[in-house]
Structures are given as C-alpha cells and as structure tokens.
Design an enzyme around this catalytic site. Sequence first.
Site, PDB file in Angstrom:
ATOM      1  N   CYS A   1       0.792  -1.240   0.000  1.00 46.76           N
ATOM      2  CA  CYS A   1       0.000   0.000   0.000  1.00 46.76           C
ATOM      3  C   CYS A   1       0.821   1.285   0.000  1.00 46.76           C
ATOM      4  CB  CYS A   1      -0.962   0.012   1.183  1.00 46.76           C
ATOM      5  SG  CYS A   1      -2.328  -1.145   0.963  1.00 46.76           S
ATOM      6  N   GLN A   2       2.024   1.252   0.552  1.00 49.39           N
ATOM      7  CA  GLN A   2       2.816   2.471   0.564  1.00 49.39           C
ATOM      8  C   GLN A   2       3.245   2.815  -0.864  1.00 49.39           C
ATOM      9  OE1 GLN A   2       6.492   2.346   2.814  1.00 49.39           O
ATOM     10  NE2 GLN A   2       6.343   4.489   3.386  1.00 49.39           N
TER      11      GLN A   2
ATOM     12  N   GLY B   1      11.810  -5.311   2.011  1.00 49.92           N
ATOM     13  CA  GLY B   1      10.923  -5.481   3.147  1.00 49.92           C
ATOM     14  C   GLY B   1       9.953  -4.332   3.237  1.00 49.92           C
TER      15      GLY B   1
ATOM     16  N   GLU C   1       7.441  -2.516   6.302  1.00 45.95           N
ATOM     17  CA  GLU C   1       7.281  -2.495   7.757  1.00 45.95           C
ATOM     18  C   GLU C   1       5.836  -2.599   8.242  1.00 45.95           C
ATOM     19  OE1 GLU C   1       8.199   0.021   5.726  1.00 45.95           O
ATOM     20  OE2 GLU C   1       7.542   1.967   6.442  1.00 45.95           O
ATOM     21  N   ASN C   2       5.020  -3.416   7.616  1.00 41.92           N
ATOM     22  CA  ASN C   2       3.628  -3.513   8.050  1.00 41.92           C
ATOM     23  C   ASN C   2       3.599  -3.878   9.541  1.00 41.92           C
ATOM     24  OD1 ASN C   2       2.587  -2.906   5.458  1.00 41.92           O
ATOM     25  ND2 ASN C   2       3.178  -4.964   4.810  1.00 41.92           N
TER      26      ASN C   2
ATOM     27  N   HIS D   1      16.022  -3.157   9.618  1.00 42.15           N
ATOM     28  CA  HIS D   1      15.430  -1.926   9.096  1.00 42.15           C
ATOM     29  C   HIS D   1      13.909  -1.915   9.301  1.00 42.15           C
ATOM     30  CE1 HIS D   1      15.101   1.458   6.152  1.00 42.15           C
ATOM     31  NE2 HIS D   1      13.921   0.890   5.920  1.00 42.15           N
ATOM     32  N   GLU D   2      13.257  -2.987   8.901  1.00 46.50           N
ATOM     33  CA  GLU D   2      11.787  -3.022   9.027  1.00 46.50           C
ATOM     34  C   GLU D   2      11.371  -3.010  10.501  1.00 46.50           C
ATOM     35  OE1 GLU D   2      10.741  -2.200   6.346  1.00 46.50           O
ATOM     36  OE2 GLU D   2      12.318  -2.971   5.038  1.00 46.50           O
TER      37      GLU D   2
ATOM     38  N   HIS E   1      11.434   0.454  11.895  1.00 43.83           N
ATOM     39  CA  HIS E   1      10.257   1.261  11.546  1.00 43.83           C
ATOM     40  C   HIS E   1       9.166   1.188  12.624  1.00 43.83           C
ATOM     41  CE1 HIS E   1      10.787   3.073   7.607  1.00 43.83           C
ATOM     42  NE2 HIS E   1      11.125   1.933   7.031  1.00 43.83           N
TER      43      HIS E   1
ATOM     44  N   GLU F   1      12.306   7.291   6.488  1.00 46.11           N
ATOM     45  CA  GLU F   1      13.394   6.421   6.024  1.00 46.11           C
ATOM     46  C   GLU F   1      14.779   6.846   6.521  1.00 46.11           C
ATOM     47  OE1 GLU F   1      12.761   3.566   4.981  1.00 46.11           O
ATOM     48  OE2 GLU F   1      10.660   3.777   4.367  1.00 46.11           O
TER      49      GLU F   1
ATOM     50  N   ASP G   1       5.811   6.949  -6.321  1.00 42.88           N
ATOM     51  CA  ASP G   1       6.603   5.817  -6.790  1.00 42.88           C
ATOM     52  C   ASP G   1       7.749   6.283  -7.687  1.00 42.88           C
ATOM     53  OD1 ASP G   1       5.279   3.841  -5.420  1.00 42.88           O
ATOM     54  OD2 ASP G   1       3.939   3.323  -7.074  1.00 42.88           O
TER      55      ASP G   1
ATOM     56  N   TYR H   1      16.543   8.119   2.247  1.00 44.86           N
ATOM     57  CA  TYR H   1      17.186   7.125   3.100  1.00 44.86           C
ATOM     58  C   TYR H   1      18.571   7.596   3.536  1.00 44.86           C
ATOM     59  CZ  TYR H   1      13.757   3.582   1.586  1.00 44.86           C
ATOM     60  OH  TYR H   1      12.625   2.875   1.360  1.00 44.86           O
TER      61      TYR H   1
ATOM     62  N   ARG I   1      11.980  -8.029  -7.132  1.00 42.64           N
ATOM     63  CA  ARG I   1      12.448  -6.942  -6.281  1.00 42.64           C
ATOM     64  C   ARG I   1      13.159  -5.889  -7.128  1.00 42.64           C
ATOM     65  NH1 ARG I   1      16.776  -7.955  -1.443  1.00 42.64           N
ATOM     66  NH2 ARG I   1      16.914  -5.799  -0.704  1.00 42.64           N
TER      67      ARG I   1
HETATM   68  N1  BES Z   1       8.951   1.390   3.636  1.00 42.09           N
HETATM   69  C1  BES Z   1       9.976   0.915   2.795  1.00 42.09           C
HETATM   70  C2  BES Z   1       9.472   0.401   1.480  1.00 42.09           C
HETATM   71  C3  BES Z   1       8.675   1.392   0.639  1.00 42.09           C
HETATM   72  C4  BES Z   1       9.010   2.716   0.582  1.00 42.09           C
HETATM   73  C5  BES Z   1       7.600   0.958  -0.096  1.00 42.09           C
HETATM   74  C6  BES Z   1       8.260   3.592  -0.174  1.00 42.09           C
HETATM   75  C7  BES Z   1       6.870   1.828  -0.856  1.00 42.09           C
HETATM   76  C8  BES Z   1       7.187   3.162  -0.895  1.00 42.09           C
HETATM   77  C9  BES Z   1      10.802  -0.175   3.475  1.00 42.09           C
HETATM   78  O1  BES Z   1      10.996   0.036   4.832  1.00 42.09           O
HETATM   79  C10 BES Z   1      12.176  -0.159   2.869  1.00 42.09           C
HETATM   80  O2  BES Z   1      12.797   0.850   2.933  1.00 42.09           O
HETATM   81  N2  BES Z   1      12.635  -1.280   2.330  1.00 42.09           N
HETATM   82  C11 BES Z   1      13.969  -1.385   1.796  1.00 42.09           C
HETATM   83  C12 BES Z   1      14.857  -1.973   2.859  1.00 42.09           C
HETATM   84  C13 BES Z   1      16.261  -1.438   2.929  1.00 42.09           C
HETATM   85  C14 BES Z   1      16.371   0.050   2.953  1.00 42.09           C
HETATM   86  C15 BES Z   1      17.011  -2.036   4.105  1.00 42.09           C
HETATM   87  C16 BES Z   1      13.917  -2.279   0.588  1.00 42.09           C
HETATM   88  O3  BES Z   1      12.846  -2.832   0.296  1.00 42.09           O
HETATM   89  O4  BES Z   1      14.915  -2.446  -0.089  1.00 42.09           O
HETATM   90 ZN    ZN Z   2      12.202   1.715   5.257  1.00 41.91          ZN
END
Ligand code: BES
Ligand code: ZN
Length: 572
Positions: free
Chosen positions: A126-127, A253, A255-256, A279-280, A283, A302, A359, A367, A530
């Site tokens: 959803c994010q 990942g 962070e749901n 990381h998750e 969050h 982030e 997106d 980050y 991914r």
């Molecule tokens: N919350 C993010 C994923 C996200 C961000 C989804 C913006 C949709 C819109 C998640 O915590 C994240 O940052 N995942 C990273 C992990 C990494 C930074 C350790 C990923 O998926 O690579």
């Molecule tokens: Zn994140």
Amino acid sequence: MRADPHSHADLEQGRVTHLSWVLTVDFEARCLHGEARLSLAEAASGPLTLDTRSLHIHAVTDADGRPLPFDLGTADPILGAPLTVHRDHPVGELVLRYRTATDASALLWLEAAQTASGRPFLLTQCQAIHARSIVPLQDTPRARITYDAAITVPGEMVPVMSAAPGARDGDTWRFDMPQPIPPYLLALAVGDLVPRDLGPRTRVFAEPSVADAAAWEFADVERMLAAAEDLFGPYRWDRYDAVVLPGAFPLGGMENPRMTFLTPTLIAGDRSLVNVLAHELAHSWTGNLVTNADNEHFWLNEGWTVYAERRILEALEGTEVAHQSAALARVRLEEQIARRHDAGQRTALTYDQAGLDPDAEFCLVPYEKGFLLLAAIEQAVGRPRFDRFTRAYIERFAFQSITTGDFLAFLAEQLPDHGVDLDPWLYEDGLPPSAPRFPVPRLDALGSAARDLPGTDPATWPRPQRVAETLYFLSQLPLLDGPTALALAEHIGLRGTRNAELRSAWLSLAIRAGVVEEAELEAFVGSVGRTKLLAPIVRALVASGRRDRAQDLRQRYASRWHVSTRQALATA
Ligand code: BES
Ligand code: ZN
C-alpha cells in the site's frame, strides 16, 4: 498545514478514525469484494471526500442502511478518483459496498508457478498511495485509523495482516489493529503459509518449503528487538512477526505493523542480509509510531530508520559493520544523486511533490541523505545527547504524523546549539560537502585494489569477505573485459552464489563485460520481482547497447511484477 498533495481528502470535512473491513478474497476473479465501514471522529452532515483508485462502488449507506448519494469524480492519473459522499443528515458511520479492479495497484496476484508451494498467492503493497485501490478512505498518513477485519479466503489458504489475529470461523479470519496507523500500513497476504516460532513474541510465516530456512535466517530477531528497545524505548506493538513472501514481492521489506513483509531473496543461507529485517523492525519506532505526514516528509520515515537500522547493526555486530553499510550506501547514494540530477529530478530531502508520483520519486535520497543529516547532528552534539534527543523525539511524536517543520521545531527546542547548517540538507539538491564520512580502512583497501585491477596478476587480487565488502569492491571496478570478469568471478566465488544481492551485482557486471549467460539472466529475472535487484540489470543492458534485450525481458515478465516495479524498470 498544507494539505497532503497526494490525497483528495479534506480533513476539515471530518476524519475517518476506524475501518471495519469485511472482505472476500476471490482468486478466480482476482478481486477483493465486500464492505468497508468507516467511523468518523464525529457525526456531521455535508460532503465527505474519500480517495479511491479504480474501485467499483456498489452502494454507500449510513449505519442504519439509509442510502447516501455519492459521486465518483474524474480519475487523476496519480491520485485516482475522489469519491464524494453527500451527507444530508448527521452521519457518524459510512458503509461502502465495493469491489476492487483486477488491476488494483496495491495487489499482486501470483499464479501457482510463481510460488514455492505451487499454490496461488495474494499480497498487498500500500505504501505510498495504493491503499485507495483496495479500500475507499482518506488515504493520507495524517488520517490515522484503527481497524478490524474479517477476511474470507479459499479453504486451506491462510491470511496474515498488519494486525493481531483473532478468532477464526471456518474460512473467515478475524484481525484487529487497536493502535492508530496511517492507511499505507494496511496489509494483507494470503497463501499457503505456515508459522515458525522464533522467540516469545516473534514468529515467521512462510510457504512450507521455505519455512525452516526462513526461521534459521531470521533467528536473530529477538536480539534485534532487545537492542532496539534498549536504544529507542519499549516496543509498542505487542508481537513482532514477519512473513516471507514469494519472489515477486517488489521490495526487500515492508514495515507492516506486527507483520513485516519480506522478500525471500533475503534467505542467503548465512544471515548476511538480515539488516533488512533490522530496518523493518526499526520502523516500529521511526515510521509506524512517528510517521511522515505525507510523502514530502518521507525522509523522516526512512532517514531515521536507516539511522536506527545501523544503530541496531552496530549493537549486534559492531562499529565496523555499521560503517561498512554506510560506506557502501554512500557510493549508491552518490550514483543516484548524479542520475536524478541528469534526469532533472530533485534530490533535496523535502520539496514540493504536487503533481509528482511518489513511486517515481522513490530513491535513496530520503534514506541515505536523511541518514547522513542525522549522523551529522549526532556528531555535532555527541552520541549521549543525540540518544536522549532520539528517545524524546519518539516519545513526543508517538502515534502522530508529522512534517519536517515539526521535526525542526523539536530539534531547535531540544538541541538549540547543534550548529548544523540545515538548509542545504533539507532544501537544496546534492550532498553538502561536510556530510560525515565513516572510516573503513578495509573498504578503502578493497576500493583501490578494484580500481587498479585490470592488468594486474590475479594472484594479487583481494578476496572480500562480507557481502557488503564484496558489493563495495564490485562497485569500485572499472569496466572489465570478458576474460577478466570471468576470472574475477571465479576468484571471489561469485558464480552460483545463493546471495541474491551478489547475483544481481554479478549479472550486471557480466552484462557490461559481455559475458553474461543468457539462461542465468533469464532465470533470475523470471523469478525475482524486487526492483532493487532488477534495476541494475536493466541499466546494464541499456548501457551495453542491449536495449532490445531489456525490452524483451520487460515484455515477457512484466505481468509478474508489481506496478511500482514495472514503472521503475520502464525508466531504469
Ligand atoms: N517502507 C519501505 C518500502 C517502501 C518505501 C515501499 C516507499 C513503498 C514506498 C521499506 O521500509 C524499505 O525501505 N525497504 C527497503 C529496505 C532497505 C532500505 C534495508 C527495501 O525494500 O529495499
Ligand atoms: Zn524503510
């Protein structure tokens, strides 16, 4: 306060505070259908605008079943269509009967062939603004909601959600999330899932054939949780569980709350990629407790979480490991800043995003530039004071959705003498020259060996040990010719690695050196969704004049990828 540029909601009209969700998951029709009961902070009349994206709304009533007129506005390509409900009498609860579209942007429907179990699978993402494609609501983090759900799934299938599981009645499973969350944290996954306990308040769900490997890979989660509580205060969400999804999951990942979503590409067999789990988990404090008010303040989620992730990593594995992670990320950050700069995109921490798709704005800047800003403040005031500030920040803003301005005001109040020049960080593109650097002598040595590699005797080539070291080493290589690339892969054992990060890096390097094995490339691209692992491969193909091959792969596999991945790869 400026309204959320990514929502049609007008919070002056009223606020949705609770969602009571009754849904059936229909794998044949590839849709969710049912009803969303929205409770409002107070009963009122007048219009109420909700966010939707390609939803089919069948009916809207008040709590007594009295129909309420509504109209669905024109769909904006980024925001979706506003749904305005007209309340001709005071209404405190809305009931919307609806179904989702087959192309709902939050949903990824997987065929049997795309899963480990050979059974279909559904997952949501959803994010930032995809919740509106599965439920009509005020889809802005400013409108925090609690929720409960009753989810009906085909027999034998197991649903998990970002909520506490409740009673099960046949094929209908109940869930409850009593803490207010931003709508982007609504989450559901349905598949052949089995649990493995990891500790007293942690377990991992996965498809049966993956479950034991997942339990082994993520066994450190209790230690991470303890380290995080030590740093950031008590864990406020009761249990911390995770689900390992099929390879098509677009992220590392997500962070749901109570149920982190993870890619199976983290299962490397040696726990080398568990920083994503850290990381998750982090969050749970930075993001889920203290939440960005909208995507313009995404760096608060982030940047803080990368900072917290590295503190957890440092507590568990030591300073050098945390510094290595920061140094590798710095290389990637600088590459991305340059790429975005060339594409005319912003790299400030916060900027006007009206008319921009979250997106498409997604990148490492919030980050890693965010992390570096926090690290700069930490260095200026010293760790003990910064640690007190961090805890106070989390306590002060827990369960709130805040802007950069809120952060700045709190910073000025708590650390008035920090002395960091914030404007270049927040409002200007690029990286301030004063950005902190972390000493990592081993990486420095690997970097210079990599840069000088061509023409040297393979017997003198280094053998990096940790994954971050190898990735850093590879990132510093000049363009290699085919034989050198193959010899290097042999030398450091790159081929046939189980580690997906290394496989992605190797494939990119092999493409650039003109020695990629097409079957190996095909197998990887066909099984992984991914974005982070696919984008470098697409870029390598384009950079080495193989745009057609990139296009061919996109065409054949796009239907397996989430829309955000498709979009990112189209412009990679
Ligand atoms: N919350 C993010 C994923 C996200 C961000 C989804 C913006 C949709 C819109 C998640 O915590 C994240 O940052 N995942 C990273 C992990 C990494 C930074 C350790 C990923 O998926 O690579
Ligand atoms: Zn994140």
